[in-house]
Scaffold this motif. Structure first.
Motif: not given
Lengths: 250, 293, 301
Positions: B147-156
């Motif tokens: 989940g953290d990676k997914l959110l980070a990717c979305a922000i990126a």
């Protein structure tokens, strides 16, 4: 006439950059000892054509023979050693070296053997005297005036002891008197050193007075090739120079 | 879905996600190089600083790392603005030609790299910190994603998209693009380089900090994490082309997938070998990027 | 002609007498100095003259070190050193043809990437074929042999640099640095010259790597391919003034001394100081120490 074996012969030379054709199907023969002017409106492909003749750019197609040997696609140093020398539109001298060192440089490489033109002096001093830069011999090349850098460029080209000299707008930006001296120097290169000279100039008038043969490029195509008197009356040339879209540089 | 296919889908998706983050790692560096010919090899170090700022911010204040990100961006952007004024502007003034400026700028950023990395080691020692993450895994159909990676990717990706819009729609952005294409032409139409250069250098550093903040939400951090990310950024830029923001986005995602698939096919110990192989091969064969015409 | 070689000869003789006079500590310190003298001088010979900034010294050094690790047990010492130089030179010649068409930053980052690629490839290869990443060196030559080997290489590097500078080859390198295309149109076969210069510099670094390898008893890629070796070489040459010969020599000695005192006690402070020094030298002393005394000479005249 049989196929020429002396001098430089270009046949159907074409250069394309991506979709743009800069030089299209140009054929010509530069004979030994000829003084030729190369003119054309902005973007006609003059400098590109020079880059081909000096090996800086390889033609996309076509052949390029020097004294019967094929040179298309070979590197610039091969052209230099085959007796073809050039100058650049904006002088490209070795700034940190002295004027004399700049001339010594070409002498140490392409000019090391005199087999292609023993008429060109091998001594750096003589070359500097020939172009009129003897007093500046020990000055850093970056420190002399642009007009003198033009002369140095010519001395550097001569230091390779060439048979064909390619001059790219050496008179641009010079005063009327300087242009006269330049034209004289170029004539002396031919008369005293036995060089063939191809001289690009944007200012048509200068060329017309100085040379015996004029080649006109337009949109990368050769549209005229002959004595100045004939070329100025050539319909295609007049059209190229007077036609509306001429001032638009691509 | 067949198990085999599902495993591969997992690999590709995780590659895509990490690739999105790689993209934002690279964008800032690419802007700096594209506009000013400064190859800031300390980029990864500023990313590391951003990661630490986020870590300490969340640890000390107790807020969510995501809320801190704008602050991290601003702090590093201001730092970048100042660094440009103090270092690169004087450097540009004394360099005789752009080529010399480029070489000296590269050496100066190596100096910055040493300073920042070792100052961080002095300040925070070499321990690993953070990296526990805060979000649940997310199910996408049959796939399970961090989940953290997914959110980070979305922000990126949102940031990357914002950068593209900024460059295309705003006056400043248009100026940046114009300058990247033709420095002379752009100065002719009245763009003030003296403001634009430090601004973009600052934005580049801010983006590095932001990338570090994102990374700190799911990886452990230490003062030595920076350098590998500089290399990652260089590879991404090479893939996408120097000076192209959208190229960086595609290049980042591409590298993420190449790494994930490559590691899956061989072994995790080959990840770096593989990255450098791609880097060297692309730089030799297509120095202007894979997508250059 | 003799004037340029004289200081080299004097320094060489002094260093040659050192083992009889100095303590082992002084000797080991001098060894480090000599290593960086050789690396920085050979680097400047090519990269300083042409402007092709290479961060790849670590690759050549590491390859030399590995040749030593592979062959020390069954080959005579001089052959080991030559072997190290030869492998590094072969690698440089092979890759040089592929990378020397790129200029500026592209070339710089590419050499860095290449050095890292070699390190990772070596790690992987050794693990696959030898089973371990590192190699133990058991029978190593005495400290004195190592010392004189590195001394010989350092003197050779400086002598090569002086000889190259006076040769047509050196003139060609300088021409490439000043304006590569112009040099080419004046008849310099730039491609061949660049590959030759790159290869020559690599050979010295490879020889040094082979000789210095025995200073570690355990050879592993992270140590001998350490990118810091490449970085430090560039820094020393740049701070000394890559366009001169004496500059990098002096800078190498200064650096080794500073490093010796700071690196072990204050490793982080040392690196920070190094970074600051680099930045300050680029801002205020862009032609290096050599530029400083050239300026001083001009004022005195």
């Amino acid at each position: 006439m049989t196929a020429p074996s002396q001098g430089l012969v270009a046949e159907r030379v074409t250069v394309r950059f991506g979709g743009l054709t800069a030089v299209s199907n140009v054929s010509l023969w530069i004979r030994p000892g000829e003084l030729v002017g190369l003119i054309g409106p902005n973007g006609a492909g003059k400098t590109t054509f020079f880059n081909i003749l000096s090996g800086t750019i390889a033609p996309t197609s076509g052949t390029l023979r020097i004294d019967g040997r094929e040179f298309a696609g070979r590197r610039p140093d091969h052209f230099a050693r085959a007796g073809i020398a050039r100058t650049f539109q904006t002088p490209r001298v070795f700034g940190p070296m002295t004027v004399a060192e700049n001339v010594r440089f070409g002498r140490a490489f392409a000019g090391r053997r005199a087999d292609h033109n023993p008429q060109v002096p091998g001594e750096v001093d003589d070359l500097l005297a020939f172009v009129g830069l003897r007093d500046d011999a020990e000055v850093e090349a970056a420190a002399i005036t642009p007009a003198r850098q033009r002369l140095l460029e010519i001395a550097m080209a001569l230091s390779t002891r060439p048979r064909l000299l390619l001059l790219d707008e050496v008179a641009a930006g010079l005063t009327e008197a300087e242009v006269q001296r330049m034209a004289e120097l170029i004539r002396r290169c031919r008369d005293e050193l036995g060089l063939a000279v191809v001289w690009i100039e944007h200012a048509v008038g200068v060329i017309m007075r100085a040379v015996e043969r004029v080649i006109v490029l337009h949109h990368g195509e050769l549209i005229a090739d002959g004595p100045p008197g004939e070329v100025v009356r050539d319909a295609a040339v007049v059209e190229a120079y007077l036609g509306a879209p001429m001032e638009v540089a691509p | 879905m067949a198990p085999m296919l599902e495993a591969w889908a997992n690999v590709i998706v995780s590659g895509l996600i990490i690739g999105g983050i790689y993209a934002v790692v690279a964008v800032g560096l690419n802007l700096q190089y594209g506009l000013m010919r400064i190859l800031n090899v300390a980029h990864g170090e500023f990313l590391m600083v951003g990661a630490y700022l986020t870590f300490w911010g969340t640890t000390l204040i107790g807020t969510s790392p995501h809320l801190l990100m704008p602050a991290v961006f601003v702090v590093l952007a201001v730092t970048g603005f100042a660094l440009h004024a103090v270092l690169f502007r004087p450097l540009a003034r004394v360099a005789p030609n752009p080529e010399v400026f480029e070489a000296r700028g590269l050496i100066v950023s190596f100096g910055l790299m040493f300073i920042v990395q070792n100052a961080a080691l002095l300040a925070w020692d070499a321990d690993l910190r953070g990296g526990q993450g805060s979000l649940e895994a997310v199910r996408l159909g049959t796939l399970v994603v961090n989940g953290d990676k997914l959110l980070a990717c979305a922000i990126a990706l949102a940031v990357g998209g914002a950068m593209i819009l900024w460059l295309r729609l705003t006056l400043v952005g248009k100026a940046v693009r114009a300058l990247m294409q033709s420095p002379v032409g752009a100065t002719l139409v009245g763009i003030d380089v003296r403001v634009l250069h430090p601004l973009v250098f600052g934005v580049g550093l801010g983006l590095a900090g932001l990338a570090g903040a994102l990374i700190s939400t799911f990886y452990t951090i230490s003062p030595s994490i920076g350098q590998p990310y500089t290399v990652t950024a260089l590879i991404v830029i090479t893939l996408g082309g120097f000076g192209s923001v959208s190229g960086s986005l595609i290049g980042g995602v591409l590298l993420g997938v190449i790494e994930a698939v490559g590691v899956e096919l061989t072994s995790p110990s080959l990840k770096m070998l593989l990255s450098y192989l791609v880097f060297v091969a692309v730089l030799i064969a297509r120095p202007n990027g894979l997508f250059a015409r | 002609m003799m004037r340029a070689y004289a200081p080299v000869a004097v320094a060489g003789v002094a260093a040659a007498l050192l083992p009889g006079l100095g303590s082992p500590y002084v000797l080991s310190l001098t060894l480090t100095c000599l290593m960086y003298v050789a690396l920085a001088t050979s680097w400047s010979m090519f990269s300083g003259a042409t402007g092709y900034i290479s961060f790849g010294t670590a690759a050549f050094f590491g390859l030399g070190a590995y040749v030593c690790a592979w062959t020390l047990d069954w080959l005579p010492w001089p052959v080991v050193i030559l072997g190290g130089a030869a492998l590094a030179a072969a690698f440089a010649a092979g890759t040089g043809g592929m990378i020397l068409h790129l200029r500026g930053t592209y070339f710089a980052v590419l050499t860095f990437g290449l050095a890292e690629l070699v390190r990772h490839a070596m790690t992987y290869g050794e693990k696959q074929y030898a089973g371990t990443v590192g190699r133990m060196l058991t029978e190593v030559p005495s400290d004195l042999v190592v010392y004189y080997t590195v001394l010989a290489l350092a003197v050779a590097a400086v002598a090569i640099a002086v000889a190259v500078r006076r040769s047509r080859f050196g003139l060609a390198l300088a021409g490439i640095g000043a304006d590569e295309q112009r040099a080419e149109t004046l008849g310099v076969p730039t491609r061949r010259i660049k590959i030759a210069g790159f290869t020559l510099a690599a050979a010295v670094a490879g020889g040094i790597g082979a000789a210095m390898a025995v200073r570690w008893t355990y050879i592993e890629p992270l140590a001998v391919f350490n990118p810091f070796i490449g970085l430090q070489t560039v820094l020393i040459a740049m701070i000394g003034g890559a366009g001169s010969i004496a500059g990098p020599v002096v800078a190498a000695i200064l650096f080794s001394l500073i490093a010796e005192y700071l690196r072990l006690q204050f490793p982080y402070a040392y690196m920070i100081a190094l970074g600051l020094l680099l930045i300050l030298s680029m801002l205020y002393l862009p032609n290096g120490l050599a530029g400083l005394w050239r300026r001083a000479g001009r004022v005195n005249r």
